[in-house]
Scaffold this motif. Sequence first.
Motif, PDB file in Angstrom:
ATOM      1  N   ALA A 117      28.921   8.530 -20.358  1.00 48.91           N
ATOM      2  CA  ALA A 117      28.799   8.599 -21.818  1.00 48.91           C
ATOM      3  C   ALA A 117      27.344   8.515 -22.243  1.00 48.91           C
ATOM      4  CB  ALA A 117      29.605   7.473 -22.455  1.00 48.91           C
ATOM      5  N   ALA A 118      26.563   7.644 -21.597  1.00 47.03           N
ATOM      6  CA  ALA A 118      25.140   7.527 -21.920  1.00 47.03           C
ATOM      7  C   ALA A 118      24.432   8.859 -21.652  1.00 47.03           C
ATOM      8  CB  ALA A 118      24.513   6.414 -21.091  1.00 47.03           C
ATOM      9  N   PHE A 119      24.773   9.465 -20.529  1.00 45.24           N
ATOM     10  CA  PHE A 119      24.173  10.768 -20.196  1.00 45.24           C
ATOM     11  C   PHE A 119      24.463  11.784 -21.295  1.00 45.24           C
ATOM     12  CE2 PHE A 119      24.399  14.984 -18.283  1.00 45.24           C
ATOM     13  CZ  PHE A 119      23.170  15.057 -17.642  1.00 45.24           C
ATOM     14  N   ASP A 120      25.694  11.830 -21.750  1.00 51.04           N
ATOM     15  CA  ASP A 120      26.071  12.771 -22.807  1.00 51.04           C
ATOM     16  C   ASP A 120      25.253  12.538 -24.080  1.00 51.04           C
ATOM     17  OD1 ASP A 120      27.905  13.793 -21.070  1.00 51.04           O
ATOM     18  OD2 ASP A 120      29.682  13.022 -22.114  1.00 51.04           O
ATOM     19  N   GLU A 121      25.071  11.272 -24.446  1.00 48.80           N
ATOM     20  CA  GLU A 121      24.314  10.959 -25.656  1.00 48.80           C
ATOM     21  C   GLU A 121      22.875  11.452 -25.546  1.00 48.80           C
ATOM     22  OE1 GLU A 121      25.480   9.363 -28.727  1.00 48.80           O
ATOM     23  OE2 GLU A 121      27.146  10.273 -27.628  1.00 48.80           O
ATOM     24  N   TYR A 122      22.279  11.281 -24.374  1.00 50.14           N
ATOM     25  CA  TYR A 122      20.886  11.675 -24.203  1.00 50.14           C
ATOM     26  C   TYR A 122      20.729  13.197 -24.241  1.00 50.14           C
ATOM     27  CZ  TYR A 122      20.610   6.790 -22.687  1.00 50.14           C
ATOM     28  OH  TYR A 122      20.701   5.430 -22.611  1.00 50.14           O
ATOM     29  N   VAL A 123      21.682  13.900 -23.676  1.00 48.75           N
ATOM     30  CA  VAL A 123      21.610  15.368 -23.696  1.00 48.75           C
ATOM     31  C   VAL A 123      21.821  15.878 -25.126  1.00 48.75           C
ATOM     32  CG1 VAL A 123      22.655  17.511 -22.883  1.00 48.75           C
ATOM     33  CG2 VAL A 123      22.319  15.598 -21.292  1.00 48.75           C
ATOM     34  N   LYS A 124      22.780  15.308 -25.845  1.00 48.87           N
ATOM     35  CA  LYS A 124      23.010  15.719 -27.236  1.00 48.87           C
ATOM     36  C   LYS A 124      21.756  15.478 -28.078  1.00 48.87           C
ATOM     37  CE  LYS A 124      26.826  13.273 -27.691  1.00 48.87           C
ATOM     38  NZ  LYS A 124      28.020  12.640 -28.298  1.00 48.87           N
ATOM     39  N   ALA A 125      21.139  14.319 -27.895  1.00 52.99           N
ATOM     40  CA  ALA A 125      19.922  14.012 -28.642  1.00 52.99           C
ATOM     41  C   ALA A 125      18.810  14.996 -28.299  1.00 52.99           C
ATOM     42  CB  ALA A 125      19.479  12.583 -28.343  1.00 52.99           C
ATOM     43  N   TRP A 126      18.711  15.359 -27.029  1.00 53.18           N
ATOM     44  CA  TRP A 126      17.700  16.317 -26.570  1.00 53.18           C
ATOM     45  C   TRP A 126      17.816  17.634 -27.334  1.00 53.18           C
ATOM     46  CZ3 TRP A 126      13.503  16.337 -23.499  1.00 53.18           C
ATOM     47  CH2 TRP A 126      13.094  17.517 -22.874  1.00 53.18           C
ATOM     48  N   PHE A 127      19.022  18.106 -27.491  1.00 48.78           N
ATOM     49  CA  PHE A 127      19.237  19.368 -28.205  1.00 48.78           C
ATOM     50  C   PHE A 127      18.950  19.218 -29.701  1.00 48.78           C
ATOM     51  CE2 PHE A 127      21.319  20.966 -24.409  1.00 48.78           C
ATOM     52  CZ  PHE A 127      21.076  22.337 -24.482  1.00 48.78           C
ATOM     53  N   VAL A 128      19.427  18.150 -30.300  1.00 49.72           N
ATOM     54  CA  VAL A 128      19.208  17.989 -31.742  1.00 49.72           C
ATOM     55  C   VAL A 128      17.722  17.894 -32.054  1.00 49.72           C
ATOM     56  CG1 VAL A 128      19.629  16.537 -33.771  1.00 49.72           C
ATOM     57  CG2 VAL A 128      21.457  16.927 -32.118  1.00 49.72           C
ATOM     58  N   LEU A 129      16.960  17.213 -31.202  1.00 50.75           N
ATOM     59  CA  LEU A 129      15.527  17.107 -31.442  1.00 50.75           C
ATOM     60  C   LEU A 129      14.849  18.471 -31.370  1.00 50.75           C
ATOM     61  CD1 LEU A 129      16.024  14.100 -31.479  1.00 50.75           C
ATOM     62  CD2 LEU A 129      14.124  13.792 -29.877  1.00 50.75           C
ATOM     63  N   HIS A 130      15.310  19.321 -30.485  1.00 51.25           N
ATOM     64  CA  HIS A 130      14.775  20.680 -30.458  1.00 51.25           C
ATOM     65  C   HIS A 130      15.078  21.408 -31.766  1.00 51.25           C
ATOM     66  CE1 HIS A 130      14.231  20.128 -26.091  1.00 51.25           C
ATOM     67  NE2 HIS A 130      13.417  21.176 -26.162  1.00 51.25           N
ATOM     68  N   VAL A 131      16.300  21.211 -32.270  1.00 52.37           N
ATOM     69  CA  VAL A 131      16.686  21.842 -33.542  1.00 52.37           C
ATOM     70  C   VAL A 131      15.792  21.351 -34.670  1.00 52.37           C
ATOM     71  CG1 VAL A 131      18.517  22.000 -35.274  1.00 52.37           C
ATOM     72  CG2 VAL A 131      19.086  22.188 -32.836  1.00 52.37           C
ATOM     73  N   LEU A 132      15.591  20.043 -34.767  1.00 47.95           N
ATOM     74  CA  LEU A 132      14.779  19.468 -35.839  1.00 47.95           C
ATOM     75  C   LEU A 132      13.324  19.909 -35.716  1.00 47.95           C
ATOM     76  CD1 LEU A 132      16.278  15.860 -35.846  1.00 47.95           C
ATOM     77  CD2 LEU A 132      16.719  17.682 -37.499  1.00 47.95           C
ATOM     78  N   GLN A 133      12.848  19.946 -34.488  1.00 44.06           N
ATOM     79  CA  GLN A 133      11.470  20.380 -34.251  1.00 44.06           C
ATOM     80  C   GLN A 133      11.242  21.779 -34.815  1.00 44.06           C
ATOM     81  OE1 GLN A 133      10.227  20.409 -30.007  1.00 44.06           O
ATOM     82  NE2 GLN A 133       9.924  22.605 -30.330  1.00 44.06           N
ATOM     83  N   LYS A 134      12.218  22.644 -34.615  1.00 44.21           N
ATOM     84  CA  LYS A 134      12.085  24.028 -35.061  1.00 44.21           C
ATOM     85  C   LYS A 134      12.387  24.183 -36.550  1.00 44.21           C
ATOM     86  CE  LYS A 134      11.717  28.534 -34.325  1.00 44.21           C
ATOM     87  NZ  LYS A 134      10.401  29.144 -34.043  1.00 44.21           N
ATOM     88  N   GLU A 135      13.495  23.579 -36.991  1.00 41.78           N
ATOM     89  CA  GLU A 135      13.951  23.782 -38.373  1.00 41.78           C
ATOM     90  C   GLU A 135      13.094  23.037 -39.398  1.00 41.78           C
ATOM     91  OE1 GLU A 135      17.092  25.479 -39.844  1.00 41.78           O
ATOM     92  OE2 GLU A 135      16.154  26.602 -38.225  1.00 41.78           O
TER      93      GLU A 135
END
Length: 1017
Positions: A117-135
């Motif tokens: 579950a911790a792994f999943d949270e970190y991967v999800k956060a990784w993607f969202v941060l890329h989205v925020l960085q761009k958007e």
Amino acid sequence: MSDKMIQIPFKKLIHWVLEEYQKSQTIFGVPEAKFYRKSNDQHIRLFGEALDTPVGPAAGPHTQLAQNIIASYLSGSRFFELKSVQIMDELEIPKPCILAEDECYNTEWSTELSITAAFDEYVKAWFVLHVLQKELFKQNDRRFMFNMSVGYDLKGIQSPKVDQFIEGLKDASKTSIFQECQAVLLEEIELFKTMDRSFVEQISPNICSSITLSTMHGCPPAEIEAIIKYLISEKKLHTFVKMNPTLLGYEYVRNTFDKMGYRYIELKEESFTHDLQFVDGVAMLKRLIVFALEKQKDFGVKMSNTLPVKIGKSELPGEEMYMSGRALYPLTINLAYKLASEFEGDLKISYSGGADAFNIERIFAAGIRPITVATTLLKPGAYQRFKQLADLLEPLLDNQESSKIDLEKLKVLAESAFDDANHLKERRDVINRKTELKLPITSCFIAPCAVGCPIEQDIPEYIRLVGEKRYEEAYDVIVSKNPLPFITGTICTHNCMTKCTRLDYDESVHIRGQKLIAAQKGYEGYMKTVSAQKPKSSAKVAVIGAGPSGLAAAYFLAKVGMEVTVFDKREKAGGTVEYVIPKFRISREAINKDIELIKRMGVKFEFGIDPNFSVADYKAKGFQYVYLAIGAGKTNTLDIKGDTGRVMGAIPFLEAFNTNRDALNLGRSVAVVGGGNSAMDAARAALRVKGVEKVYIIYRRTKDYMPADKEELHYAVEDGVIFKELLSPVSLTEGVLKCQTMELGQPDTSGRRSPVAKAGAFEELPVDTVLAAIGELIDYDLLKNNGIEVGDKGKINVNETTLETSVENVFIGGDALVGPWTVVGAIKHGTQVAKAILEKEQFEFKQEYSSRISFNNEKQLLEIAEKKGVMKPVRDDEQEPSRCLECNKVCNICAEVCPNRANLMIPVNGQGFTSMNQIVHVDGMCNECGNCATFCPYSSEPYKVKLTLFWSEEEFMNSSNSGFLLLGDGTKAEFKLRLDGKIIIAKFDEMGKPSVPMESSIASIVWTVYKQHQYLF
């Protein structure tokens, strides 16, 4: 309710982020005004990669869930030390598990999620941060970094599930969660304005190239070294190893805490003997630096791990907890210097241990990077504090990778840590800011300073007016409840400041000083508008005693139009303030201005009356009501043998000092017995008497336990008063004061450690005069002679609300009722009596300030938002209003301090609301850490009291919270609710009206969440 967190699916997470931002310009409660946007392209390099800034959250509660990492990123974090994982990933951690009142304590030692579950949270956060960085920030290249953290032994780290975690973060491309996140973004690509398919497809699966080893306290050196070699050579990771402050040794840590005011922290000596020793640690690091160089990987130390301490007062469940925060800073920064010196600066240091806005620039300038924080984020302002940290570091970024520590700068930083006011305990000498009020389910914003004030002054209002230079209006606000603004603006014990939210940032707003400014600059203009009221009643009031309590009662009575006469045995009004408080503390001009305001209201004064008065005589003269505000008229006697003729009460001494100090003969050495403000006044006054060379303050406990205000203690020290702690006077003979030596025993009912005599131990001091500052006594004989009933143990029988005595229409208050008290407490009693008399006369008692005083609410709210999360210590009086957080207008503390964002700020329009927004608690995001309960100004836990949104029937039934659960597929506004313990089913029509009766405020919240915040379900 359950302390198990429910993970938000990635698709829902994305919709939540986008919809919340669209509706309120916030994301997980972080407002756009607090988004960190760089003003230049400066950065640093770490592990060969670029970082916008080297600051971020330490492994802990702020990197446990995806939404926590998102909130950190938005406000300025770019280096994320992910919460530690270890082979035991089904932990049952007792709750609450965090206590961050001042220094922080926790009982967690790894993530509460399973490793998967911790792994999943970190991967999800990784993607969202890329989205925020761009958007949001229009950045194509990643300028943030994830750093994984693992523990605790080699066997566990090599286990299949921990190994899978490590390998997955090194390359997540083949994991189901990585593929799911990528697929969701591609599927929802139309939602985005600037992000396209090619950007999504190039998001790197290489999430971590570095790791921080979190070793358990007591882990053997050989085990630590083997783990690090494994991580560097086998896992091919850049590696930091956490170094424990126990390396400094028990005596060093104990002495540091004692010196800085943290004597109460209980250490376990075995924690130091069982941990890695300094010499062994240095030898290990030298070998590992060579090893890492051979393997072409970066290696360094993480400063520092938390410090294990005893749980001695049931602060948290269990027997041991881990300390962090500002108390840890002197240890951590000195350990950093000590280690760096061993390597002549050639040591990479990652830092965490009391870093904050007051020291982060100097830490970075010494060559330390990255810098992570945790405790500061648990305080009000929370994630928003990152913006200030990032802003402070931005001018220092050099586009370089630090290669060497600047030992000179680090040495200065280490040496100054012991005297840095930001890390001394006395900077926050009040721990509990809570009020006694119970938290309401809706509309809860209060200013704790106003609630903490005995007369409930409208403090944020007058501070804002002072800041806007509207002094006359500020004075108007003050005197609506306080007729003595000059006196209280100078010598008030300022209970308000002990409740100020700023204490959880830096230091309290200097409220008292702002009151004095309002008085000094608003008095003349206001007085031109004041005139005596025409009598509205034939009833007359006699106030006996012209001290603060009598003056307050007279003011409020006359303001409404009653005929009031104040009688006093002395020649002037002012009581103790006029006759006892030394002139070096308050000018007589200031006192006179307050009295002039009261006279202007039409109050009459008669002086020189017989102190042995008869209430019956006043009634015979036509006074229907009598208020006894006569003070505590008897001096408490010091029990001491020998030359008692050289022993004098501090209050009579101060009166004599104010009358004619030149007539006093105290000798060369004076001892003042006591530890309150009167003792400080007497000691400072004695130093000003001709012939006095030395003045001692004798106290049976230590200075830490003295009841005097800290500033009065400070002034006494500045004046040269000598403090003699742990002494109790026994006798005064031929100029020698013999004192029994004391030691501190167990805490008494007040929480203070009781003084206990040390058998056969005495100390002698050369003393000519002893001044006893051990309190004044109520003159019970005078009261009994007037028919006033006195109960057991000297308790005077009064109506607690009206303060009416057993004699009809005779009231008593102030020191005469409770013994030596405060000026503002005396005003409170005077106010109570005035209200009681006015109600008897059927007059309305009002304490409202002028209706012409108005505020620009929109401007106010914007300014409050800017102040959130910004550390701003006192500079000068002009800047003080900008430090006030105006909690009566906007609080949201429970939402700010929740690491998991489980307390939401929802703007609601509905009947009966006094707050701009309402707090909704999300059960599925709460792990019951207890942090919101610590900082809520009410004596309640928001996570148990606030209206709760449930995500499942199981959650709903496992909780006792009042709250709501959306039924069906959500297409209809049908809810199961629990209100006041009763479960009901309610349907809402298209206008938001429920099908069953419920409070309109509750209905408005539920309907608003349903109609405007669907992403929450």
